[in-house]
Write an enzyme that holds these catalytic residues in place. Structure first.
Site, mmCIF file in Angstrom:
data_model
loop_
_atom_site.group_PDB
_atom_site.id
_atom_site.type_symbol
_atom_site.label_atom_id
_atom_site.label_comp_id
_atom_site.label_asym_id
_atom_site.label_seq_id
_atom_site.Cartn_x
_atom_site.Cartn_y
_atom_site.Cartn_z
ATOM 1 C CB THR A 181 8.797 -4.377 -35.705
ATOM 2 O OG1 THR A 181 7.554 -4.475 -34.993
ATOM 3 C CG2 THR A 181 9.397 -3.001 -35.444
ATOM 4 C CE LYS A 203 6.087 -2.214 -32.363
ATOM 5 N NZ LYS A 203 6.209 -3.558 -32.940
ATOM 6 C CE LYS A 256 13.295 -5.724 -35.223
ATOM 7 N NZ LYS A 256 12.135 -6.487 -35.723
#
Length: 290
Positions: free
Chosen positions: A98, A173, A241
């Site tokens: 990711t 995502k 994050k």
């Protein structure tokens, strides 16, 4: 059977690589920054380990990556010993990290120049999904590159879809993480409300999970949230994050993310309480222990 490399053997990559070997029957070479972990994987699953991403990628049809962040991704893909330098024309680099859409596009451009395919393919489903070979994979890239890669990706997935051009997988995502952040906060507030009211929360969860409020988070985390158990799952550090990537991308495309920004700050408070490695469902801890 394809010749495959897998770079990055964390809690996600370790079982994903195993599915490529054991379920797919592919010839798998692994690389990990901690060499002992790669050697352990090779001993367990009958594959090979390599000392660098470049060496792991040599002669491979498909090279997978699953690392921590944009910098890690750049290093293992494009660094001096990066995978791209060991790949031959016609091979495909697949990134399950990711990361930012900008990172995906930069690697895509470098691969294009070398005659190598690239797919950004972040995953959803967490550690359990990786271990069970049941991840959802969101891909960005060229259709002619994606087509041959899809059956290989499906070794560790229950669903895999091409979402658009390079970067589209990462953007998808981000949508996923934005939705989860708001959902978990709402679930935390609802469950804490029920507890404060003195309800039997197991009964509450059993009833409302069958209706419009039902969700994966409720089914899989509702009970442990009520018990204050968070020592498992997708870590708060990782979620922060990811949300940072979402907020940064929103500045580029003009999208407003007021709830996401607020929940990100709630996760910062969880970190202040020492919950860096707690599951993302730990948002309820701020309400249970205010």
């Amino acid at each position: 059977m394809a010749k495959v490399a897998f770079i990055g053997l964390g809690v996600m990559g370790y079982p994903m690589a195993a599915h490529l070997k054991n379920k797919g029957g592919h010839d798998v070479t692994v690389y990990n920054r901690t060499a002992a972990k790669a050697e352990k994987w090779a001993a367990e699953h009958g594959g090979q380990s390599a000392p660098t991403p470049k060496e792991a990628a040599k002669g491979c049809d498909f090279v997978f990556m699953c690392v921590g962040n944009d910098k890690d991704l750049h290093d293992v893909a494009l660094g001096d010993d990066g995978a791209i330098h060991g790949m031959e024309k016609g091979a495909t680099l697949i990134d399950n990290t990711t990361a930012s859409a900008d990172a995906a596009r930069a690697i895509y451009a470098a691969c294009k120049e070398k005659g190598v395919g690239f797919i950004d393919a972040p995953v959803s489903g967490g550690q359990a999904g990786a271990e069970n070979g049941a991840l959802t994979v969101m891909c960005g890239g060229d259709q002619d590159v994606y087509g041959p890669a899809e059956p290989v990706i499906m070794c560790y997935a229950k669903s895999c879809k091409l979402m658009g051009e390079s970067g589209a997988g990462q953007i998808t995502k981000m949508v996923n993480q934005i939705c989860i952040a708001g959902l978990v906060q709402g679930l935390s507030e609802g469950l804490n409300f029920g507890q404060k009211a003195g309800l039997d929360m197991e009964k509450v969860l059993d009833v409302i999970s069958k209706g419009a409020a039902g969700s994966w988070q409720m089914e899989n985390r509702g009970s442990t949230m009520c018990k204050g158990e968070f020592d498992f799952g997708f870590a708060v550090d990782w979620m922060r994050k990811d949300l940072g990537i979402c907020l940064s991308e929103a500045k580029n495309n003009g999208a407003r993310l007021p709830v996401t920004a607020l929940v990100d700050q709630f996760y910062a408070q969880v970190q202040d309480r020492g919950g860096n490695r707690w599951d993302t469902s730990s948002l309820i801890h701020l309400l249970q222990n205010d």
